[in-house]
Design an enzyme around this catalytic site. Structure first.
Site, PDB file in Angstrom:
ATOM      1  N   ILE A1181      -4.072   5.201   2.817  1.00 23.22           N
ATOM      2  CA  ILE A1181      -3.151   5.944   3.276  1.00 23.22           C
ATOM      3  C   ILE A1181      -1.607   5.891   2.121  1.00 23.22           C
ATOM      4  O   ILE A1181      -0.628   5.996   2.158  1.00 23.22           O
ATOM      5  CB  ILE A1181      -2.060   5.506   4.378  1.00 23.22           C
ATOM      6  CG1 ILE A1181      -2.510   3.770   4.390  1.00 23.22           C
ATOM      7  CG2 ILE A1181      -3.469   5.527   5.559  1.00 23.22           C
ATOM      8  CD1 ILE A1181      -1.543   3.068   5.804  1.00 23.22           C
ATOM      9  N   GLY A1182      -1.854   5.614   1.057  1.00 21.09           N
ATOM     10  CA  GLY A1182      -0.883   5.041   0.065  1.00 21.09           C
ATOM     11  C   GLY A1182      -0.878   3.650  -0.839  1.00 21.09           C
ATOM     12  O   GLY A1182      -1.902   2.828  -0.983  1.00 21.09           O
ATOM     13  N   GLY A1184       1.889   0.907  -2.998  1.00 13.24           N
ATOM     14  CA  GLY A1184       2.874  -0.041  -2.910  1.00 13.24           C
ATOM     15  C   GLY A1184       3.381  -0.440  -4.052  1.00 13.24           C
ATOM     16  O   GLY A1184       2.233   0.582  -5.158  1.00 13.24           O
ATOM     17  N   SER A1185       4.259  -1.309  -4.068  1.00 22.22           N
ATOM     18  CA  SER A1185       5.085  -1.641  -5.720  1.00 22.22           C
ATOM     19  C   SER A1185       3.432  -2.585  -6.204  1.00 22.22           C
ATOM     20  O   SER A1185       2.830  -2.309  -7.176  1.00 22.22           O
ATOM     21  CB  SER A1185       5.656  -2.001  -5.178  1.00 22.22           C
ATOM     22  OG  SER A1185       7.241  -2.246  -4.876  1.00 22.22           O
ATOM     23  N   PHE A1186       2.285  -3.058  -5.125  1.00 21.10           N
ATOM     24  CA  PHE A1186       1.345  -3.976  -5.553  1.00 21.10           C
ATOM     25  C   PHE A1186       0.499  -3.776  -4.822  1.00 21.10           C
ATOM     26  O   PHE A1186       0.361  -3.640  -3.562  1.00 21.10           O
ATOM     27  CB  PHE A1186       1.682  -5.449  -5.833  1.00 21.10           C
ATOM     28  CG  PHE A1186       3.462  -5.974  -6.717  1.00 21.10           C
ATOM     29  CD1 PHE A1186       3.727  -5.805  -8.161  1.00 21.10           C
ATOM     30  CD2 PHE A1186       4.122  -5.318  -5.752  1.00 21.10           C
ATOM     31  CE1 PHE A1186       4.505  -5.715  -8.062  1.00 21.10           C
ATOM     32  CE2 PHE A1186       5.152  -5.980  -6.433  1.00 21.10           C
ATOM     33  CZ  PHE A1186       5.573  -6.360  -7.379  1.00 21.10           C
ATOM     34  N   ALA A1188      -2.977  -1.488  -3.115  1.00 15.51           N
ATOM     35  CA  ALA A1188      -2.715   0.092  -2.647  1.00 15.51           C
ATOM     36  C   ALA A1188      -3.072  -0.391  -1.188  1.00 15.51           C
ATOM     37  O   ALA A1188      -3.145  -1.549  -0.899  1.00 15.51           O
ATOM     38  CB  ALA A1188      -4.333   0.257  -2.797  1.00 15.51           C
ATOM     39  N   VAL A1189      -2.554   0.230  -0.041  1.00 10.87           N
ATOM     40  CA  VAL A1189      -2.144   0.200   1.293  1.00 10.87           C
ATOM     41  C   VAL A1189      -3.279   1.062   2.207  1.00 10.87           C
ATOM     42  O   VAL A1189      -3.447   2.318   1.525  1.00 10.87           O
ATOM     43  CB  VAL A1189      -1.114   0.557   1.602  1.00 10.87           C
ATOM     44  CG1 VAL A1189      -0.360   0.121   3.917  1.00 10.87           C
ATOM     45  CG2 VAL A1189       0.215   0.056   1.088  1.00 10.87           C
ATOM     46  N   ASP A1303      15.745  -2.719  -3.604  1.00  6.23           N
ATOM     47  CA  ASP A1303      14.763  -1.329  -3.999  1.00  6.23           C
ATOM     48  C   ASP A1303      14.876  -0.388  -2.486  1.00  6.23           C
ATOM     49  O   ASP A1303      13.628   0.498  -2.320  1.00  6.23           O
ATOM     50  CB  ASP A1303      13.437  -2.221  -4.602  1.00  6.23           C
ATOM     51  CG  ASP A1303      12.670  -0.059  -4.703  1.00  6.23           C
ATOM     52  OD1 ASP A1303      12.785   0.561  -5.768  1.00  6.23           O
ATOM     53  OD2 ASP A1303      11.025  -0.495  -4.637  1.00  6.23           O
TER      54      ASP A1303
END
Length: 1478
Positions: A1181-1182, A1184-1186, A1188-1189, A1303
């Site tokens: 579903i996305g 992130g900074s580090f 995958a989600v 951030d």
């Protein structure tokens, strides 16, 4: 032309003794006034000796070691260093000792030896004595407009790039914006194959050097700033030196000498004694606040930037040098006293005291002026005042009195002052020698015809460069023409030219270019118009004129013109409107605008619009009937901003094919649009903004973010000449938002081809294309197709080859309509089964249940052409798998099944289907379907048999009507026992792996690829909306969509349970229940008899049927689908606004996969916490900074979660990037483990298994605030207050825990359907003991939202950086675009770090922000972090006070999110139903 030529390979090393002059170089040799090539006929060596003798005569205290020969020997080196023709001033501070260069130059008597010593002092064995690390450019390398073609080629040469690169960049004109854009590899890759790649010429080196050039120039720019502040004092000291020298020397020698201040700071050429040297250095003590000789050198050089002349003027020319230069004719402006001195012009090639000094030390124009006209501009005032009051004297210019004659800063030329009587001949010599070639007569001059200043009668503003040869007119938009003197009876007509690149100093060239401007023989009189005109000459006959209408009202109407495009104007009668509101409504109605998000501007024909008119001013104008205005009002639609014309494709001059890295046209197909990576989402706000220039708008400075690739399909019906950007998207969305509705294709009634009584085998006819347009429709009873169940039908298995291979099931014992399924399978690989159906339908005694009226009809029937699938592989890169292609799982199995059955000559079928009061999809006989074994009353599923080795996957169904199956269940979770017992069937693991790999890698490229074809209208509407995370309810209803690789009907054991009760058996066979499973390949499935007790219980381990009394004690089992549905019901019943998530810290985690049976352990410890959790991973579903989600389901509790995973390779201990990523993840875990706040995304648990780090997060539906801004547009102020207050509460909680987010941006704020805003993505957060102390930290976060103290890494920063970022977010919500939207990354970074400035508020946004909102932004954008308020202080700000009547669900944004969620859910249902043929 060299950027900063290395003095290497020519047997001459750059001498420190002439370094002060070596960094000053001239301009183009063909046009510059101060050219490096002198036209003097005398030999150069003789001229140098004479110059040197003159210097010795002026400075008698020179050391005896400095001889004429020594100066002569060192001159070639000086000449070489001066023979550069770039227009840039570059200072290089590499001087190590302020006296080393002086002493070494005069160390020995012979010249070569002293030159050698001078080389040694220049930096030892360094090839380039001008250090690149301390290089200072007088122009701004971060401004793309400053990178001219000349500077680009010079930069390449300086950094030793091969000639092929330089020629290629020249050939394709890669400079300016196009040159800076090459920092991004996507842009550079277009040209990479045409450029040879060597050790010194590669993209990596090119990028590093270019970034270093930008960075170093800004890092060292503080030297320029200091020198600028000391410019005034240094000039005064140089004036004092001149006054002393004037007392001891003749006026003539002094007027011809070079700038004394430079001689004082550069004594190496004349070699004065130490006493004189000390005196000179003492006079410039204002530059010596540091002991560093390098700093002294740079500051002296910068402060005297204009004091250097061309290479020919490195030494003074004495007056005894006679050059054969013809006398200049007498101008009528001059007085008689000036003729005597001008008759014998001085012989110096350049005069240092003619032109005005530019006062901006860091301006690129000053260096350009020095290159053109030499140095010392404005240093000496004329000996007597100029008799002309309006003349352009240097004194007047220096005092800023003649402002009308200042040129525009963008002009490449600077005007000179009017020469005095002592300077005219000298200036004439400059122009003559520069333009000697092709001059027919050097005595030709232009006569100025007025005793006053020449008046400028051109319409455009011009600036006049007054010289004795001609008047050169340079356009100056920033200046206004001087007033025409009243006493002037004649004027010189001036024709202004645009962007004159060079000064053509000859009269002949002026005659050719401007024949009407220059006339040396006669004066140009002022045109006098003596013709008299009469009004009668222009009158027409009366019949041609309009006639005024005569009405009842005697008062005249007053009209104004309103427009929304500045092209079409509509009249508006002011008499008919009384109030301002009615005026606005009438104007909007006239223009067809149906909302009030507009601004009003004044306009006129062929004019740009003015600033937005506030309401009070508009009220005043309305009352005054718009007097003293143009009477034209432009109404700017904020929902539909002006669209730019689409730029022409980027092509080079020689038609070099410029291939895009990602083909946008490939996104048009329904399949490939799913595979597009969501990395494009980060283009809007992230590091790739270097590439986000509008090529055609580079001149005006308009730059927008690049449109992500997946947006290109959104506006496929728009004008192809328009550029696709965010405004196109917002325009389309605004129309849909105004009238939110869903239009779906209606579906005809599902027709069932019922068998005739006499037929042996009937194959259902596929539904045609016209009949397959599915939608919501209620099936009514068809009287002609009713089945009489009192008469049994003939079995289709009467043929020998279709004889059943096992015992038939017992007939039903009751009369209630139940549907049972019997599947048969021969396990031999040669005798395969062909799926076919024969359908019977029960007699209905009552209408359809109410839930069927609102639920969609599952029409999954397909024709052979409709090869569709319910799930598209590789679609996990988008927030929701979109579009959910396909309808029938039977089609998805086609390719795998045909691979295993293509060798079978005979296909056999055995299937029996009984139908009850439910709609059933039919399957085409030539396709194979999966093998669900147990169907219950209310399910609407495809039921057919297939091979034993086939892999079961769920059909495309919806469980909107599933809740009634649990009506008979107990409320306790543990009470459900045998009602959920499933007879399971294992699948072949190797085939599963192969098929999964095939699905992931094939990208639907085979001949039987899964595709779905929508009409463009439907596809655009669907894809435009499918961008938000769906609500948990949608996920629960469509589990097979979001968990495509999971076996949702696999039984999960919960532990030992009580024996099966009749009640549970009744509920098991109830028509309200829905379940399906798979069986072992070696075990034939057996239907469950529909009575209260059944005879056999399936044992999946040994594959044998055992009597009930011999079976093992049954265990409680539930399917994942059941668990999820129970959680969905519990969620609906929850009345709490804040739904608690179960935390799993310190608990054993077990992942549910399809490879093994999982047992749920619901045992709890003394604290009431679960000892073990089982979870299942779904779609991505996305990112992130580090890592995958992914979507995640807590199988133990049924809660929906998100899991962030970072996979670490087994042998990655040496990979610093991976190690830093893992370390950041560990830091994130330790930082956020104990956080619990409504406005912060909760962190629920952590697991490290098989080199995969999994971090479990709270699942937040909806989308990020950044994505909402990009799709919806700017927010209203009440909504901004609502969100800002929540973010402040979350920040205050974080700061109270000692955590800095670092951030903060709109993309890291998640907003759900309830209006709850949560802070997410703590990937680079940091925990600090004292959050408000300026600790030394690294630069983290996204540049556009960074505070100045973060960019300036030398200054520490604290939690106040989050407050600055919050201000950027608030501005982003007001403006509808990111801060610094007009700058790319590098320019914005230097703007923030160097200028310490806050992001500007766009002009169209300023009227929309209240005064309280402006005060709030000012508080957030406080430059000094000590004065910037904290989060708790801002919570008491008036802007943080939310109106009690505010209801988020009533806002248009909430309706927009809700409509998207509904559309997502409907889309999932439609794709499960819809079967379209190509």
């Amino acid at each position: 032309m060299p950027f900063l030529r290395k003095i290497a390979g020519t047997a001459h090393t750059h001498s420190r003794s002439d370094s002060n002059s070596s960094v000053k170089f001239g301009h183009q040799p063909t046009s510059s006034v101060a050219s490096t090539k002198s036209s003097s006929k005398s030999p150069r060596a003789t001229s140098r000796k004479s110059i040197y003798d003159d210097i010795r005569s002026q400075f008698p205290n020179l050391t005896p070691n400095s001889t004429s020969s020594q100066f002569y020997e060192s001159t070639p080196v000086i000449e070489q260093s001066f023979n550069w023709t770039t227009d840039d001033h570059i200072s290089a501070g590499t001087l190590e000792n302020p006296t080393s260069f002086t002493n070494s130059s005069y160390k020995n008597d012979n010249g070569p030896s002293s030159l050698s010593d001078s080389r040694k002092s220049s930096g030892g064995n360094s090839v380039n004595s001008l250090s690149f690390d301390k290089l200072i450019l007088s122009w701004d390398p971060t401004d793309p407009d400053e990178w001219t073609m000349h500077r680009v080629t010079s930069w390449f040469k300086f950094h030793d790039f091969p000639e092929s690169w330089i020629l290629f960049f020249k050939k394709h004109q890669l400079f300016g914006h196009r040159f800076i854009k090459l920092l991004a590899y996507d842009n550079f890759a277009v040209y990479e194959k045409y450029l040879p790649q060597t050790k010194t010429a590669s993209y990596t080196r090119f990028q590093q050097l270019l970034k270093k050039t930008m960075t170093k120039n800004v890092t060292n720019s503080h030297i320029r700033q200091k020198s600028a502040s000391k410019l005034k004092s240094s000039r005064s000291s140089s004036e004092s030196i001149k006054s002393k020298l004037k007392n001891s020397k003749s006026q003539e020698d002094i007027s011809n000498s070079r700038s004394t201040s430079e001689s004082a700071l550069s004594p190496t050429k004349s070699g004065p004694s130490k006493t004189d040297e000390k005196n000179f250095l003492h006079s410039t003590s204002t530059h010596q606040k540091t002991k560093s000789a390098s700093s002294l050198y740079r500051r002296s050089f910068i402060s005297l930037r204009g004091s250097s002349s061309s290479n020919a003027s490195s030494a003074k020319s004495p007056s005894n040098i006679k050059l054969s230069i013809p006398a200049r004719p007498h101008s009528i402006i001059e007085s008689n006293s000036t003729l005597t001195k001008s008759a014998s012009p001085p012989a110096s090639p350049s005069y240092p005291s003619i032109f005005r000094r530019h006062h901006k030390s860091s301006s690129s124009e000053s260096s350009l002026l020095n290159s053109l006209f030499g140095s010392g501009i404005g240093e000496e005032a004329p000996t007597k005042p100029n008799p002309q009051g309006h003349s352009l004297s240097s004194e007047n210019l220096a005092k800023g009195k003649s402002k009308h004659y200042e040129t525009n800063v963008s002009s490449p030329l600077k005007q000179s002052s009017l020469p005095t009587s002592d300077d005219k001949g000298n200036l004439w010599n400059k122009f003559k020698r520069k333009s000697q070639i092709g001059v027919p007569s050097p005595n030709t001059v232009a006569y100025v015809t007025s005793q006053e200043t020449p008046s400028l009668k051109s319409n455009s503003s011009t600036a006049t460069l007054t010289v004795q040869t001609a008047d050169v007119n340079i356009p100056s938009p920033s200046s206004s023409p001087p007033p025409i003197p009243k006493t002037a009876n004649r004027s010189l007509e001036v024709i202004s030219t645009e962007d004159t690149p060079k000064i053509s100093s000859t009269t002949a060239s002026f005659k050719e270019t401007y024949p009407d401007c220059i006339n040396p023989d006669k004066t140009v009189p002022v045109p006098v118009n003596n013709q008299k005109y009469s009004v009668k000459n222009f009158l027409l006959d009366q019949k041609f004129y309009p006639l005024k209408k005569t009405g009842l009202n005697d008062s005249e109407n007053k009209y104004i013109l309103v427009t929304k495009d500045n092209v079409s104007f509509v009249p508006l009668n002011l008499k008919s409107v009384a109030k301002l509101s009615s005026f606005k409504e009438s104007a909007l109605t006239k223009l067809g605008i149906n909302h009030k998000n507009v601004t009003f501007h004044m306009t006129d024909f062929d004019c740009d619009i003015g600033a937005a008119i506030p309401d009070d001013t508009l009220e005043f104008l309305k009352k005054s009937l718009f007097l003293n205005t143009s009477g034209k009002i432009y109404i700017k639609d904020q929902m539909k901003l002006q669209q730019k014309p689409k730029p022409a494709p980027l092509t080079s001059e020689n038609n070099v094919p410029l291939k895009s890295v990602k083909s946008k046209s490939s996104m048009r197909s329904g399949t490939s649009s799913l595979i597009a990576s969501t990395d494009d989402v980060s283009i809007v706000t992230s590091s790739s903004d270097i590439t986000s220039f509008d090529e055609h708008a580079s001149g005006s400075g308009r730059r927008y973010p690049q449109t992500p690739s997946y947006y290109y399909d959104r506006v496929s019906n728009t004008n192809p000449t328009e550029e696709l950007n965010y405004w196109n998207i917002k325009e389309v969305l605004s129309h849909e938002e105004n009238a939110p509705k869903m239009v779906f294709k209606t579906s005809p009634k599902l027709e069932l081809n019922l068998p005739d009584k006499g037929s042996k085998l009937n194959i259902p006819t596929p539904i045609t294309e016209n009949e397959s347009k599915s939608s919501f429709q209620v099936l009514r009873k068809d009287e002609g197709t009713e089945i009489d169940f009192n008469h049994r039908r003939e079995s289709p298995y009467t043929k020998p080859e279709l004889a059943p291979k096992r015992e038939a099931p017992k007939p039903p014992a009751n009369t209630s309509p139940q549907r049972t399924l019997s599947t048969s399978k021969q396990n031999k690989p040669i005798r395969l089964v062909r799926a076919s159906t024969k359908i019977s339908r029960s007699k209905r005694s009552k209408p359809l249940p109410p839930q069927l009226l609102s639920s969609p009809i599952e029409a999954s029937s397909s024709s052979p052409d409709s090869l569709t699938s319910s799930y598209t592989p590789a679609s996990t890169h988008v927030l929701i798998p979109q579009p959910y292609k396909g309808a029938n799982d039977v089609m998805r199995r086609l390719k795998t099944d045909q691979d295993s059955t293509s060798t079978s000559p005979s296909l056999k079928m055995k299937q029996k289907v009984n139908r009850s009061n439910s709609t059933v999809s039919t399957s085409n006989s030539i396709f194979y379907s999966p093998s669900p074994l147990l169907k219950r009353g209310n399910s609407k599923r495809v039921v057919s048999s297939t091979s034993a080795a086939d892999i079961f996957e769920e059909n495309d169904i919806t469980f909107a009507d599933a809740p009634p199956m649990f009506d008979s269940d107990d409320s306790d979770d543990d009470s459900s026992s045998s009602d959920d017992i499933i007879w399971s069937k294992k699948k072949t693991a190797p085939e599963t792996n192969n098929e999964n790999k095939k699905d992931e890698k094939s990208d639907n490229s085979s001949t039987h690829s899964d595709e779905i074809f929508y009409d463009s209208q439907t596809q655009d509407k669907m894809e435009r909306k499918m961008t938000f995370r769906p609500s948990p309810e949608v996920v629960y209803q469509n589990l097979e969509k979001f968990f495509p690789r999971a076996n949702l009907d696999k039984p999960i054991t919960e532990g030992i349970a009580s024996p099966t009760s009749p009640k549970s058996l009744d509920s098991l066979l109830s028509p309200k229940n829905v379940a399906s499973s798979r069986t072992e390949p070696s075990t034939p499935s057996r239907p469950v008899p529909p009575d209260s007790s059944y005879e056999f219980i399936q044992d999946g381990l040994n594959g044998k049927n055992k009597p009930l009394n011999q079976a093992k004690t049954p265990k409680r089992t539930k399917t994942i689908r059941t668990i999820a549905h129970e959680a969905s019901l519990a969620r609906k019943n929850s009345v709490k606004l804040k739904r608690q998530n179960t935390k799993m810290w310190g608990t054993r985690m077990v992942e549910v996969t399809e490879n093994h049976m999982v047992s749920i352990n619901k045992a709890k410890n003394s604290k009431g916490e679960y000892k073990e959790f089982a979870w299942m991973k779904g779609e991505m579903i996305g990112k992130g900074s580090f890592g995958a989600v992914y979507l995640c389901l807590n199988v133990t509790t049924g809660e929906m979660m998100a899991v962030k995973q970072v996979e670490v390779p087994k042998y990655s201990s040496q990979n610093e990037a991976i190690l830093s990523t893992v370390e950041a993840l560990r830091s994130e875990v330790s930082t956020l483990k104990d956080l619990d706040h409504l406005n912060i995304v909760q962190y629920l648990g952590f697991e490290n298994k098989n080199n995969i780090y999994s971090l479990f997060l709270e699942y937040v539906a909806g989308g990020s605030v950044g994505s909402l801004i990009r799709m919806y547009g700017r927010f209203d102020e009440p909504l901004i207050k609502h969100l800002t207050t929540q973010v402040l509460k979350g920040l205050a909680y974080l700061h109270s825990k000692g955590i800095l987010h670092r951030d903060m941006k709109a993309d890291n704020l998640l907003l759900d359907q309830d209006g709850i805003c949560k802070i997410s993505d703590f990937g680079i957060s940091r925990k600090s003991k004292d959050i408000y102390s300026n600790s030394d930290m690294t630069m983290r976060g996204t540049v556009f939202w960074m505070a100045p103290e973060m960019v300036d890494t030398k200054q520490g920063y604290s939690a106040k950086v989050d407050i600055w970022s919050l201000g950027c977010i608030v501005l982003e919500m007001f403006a509808g675009k990111r801060p610094w939207s007009n700058l790319e990354v590098v320019a914005a970074m230097f703007k923030i770090g160097k200028s310490k400035s806050a992001p500007p508020i766009p002009e169209d946004t300023l009227p929309l922000i209240s005064q309280i909102g402006r005060n709030f932004l000012d508080a957030c954008f406080e430059i000094n972090p000590e004065k910037r308020p904290t989060a708790n202080e801002l919570l008491s700000h008036p802007f943080s006070e939310v109106n009690e009547t505010f209801n988020f669900k009533s806002t248009r944004l909430a309706k927009f999110i809700k409509s998207n969620d509904k559309l997502n859910s409907s889309k999932l249902r439609i794709t499960s139903q819809e079967n379209k043929t190509e």
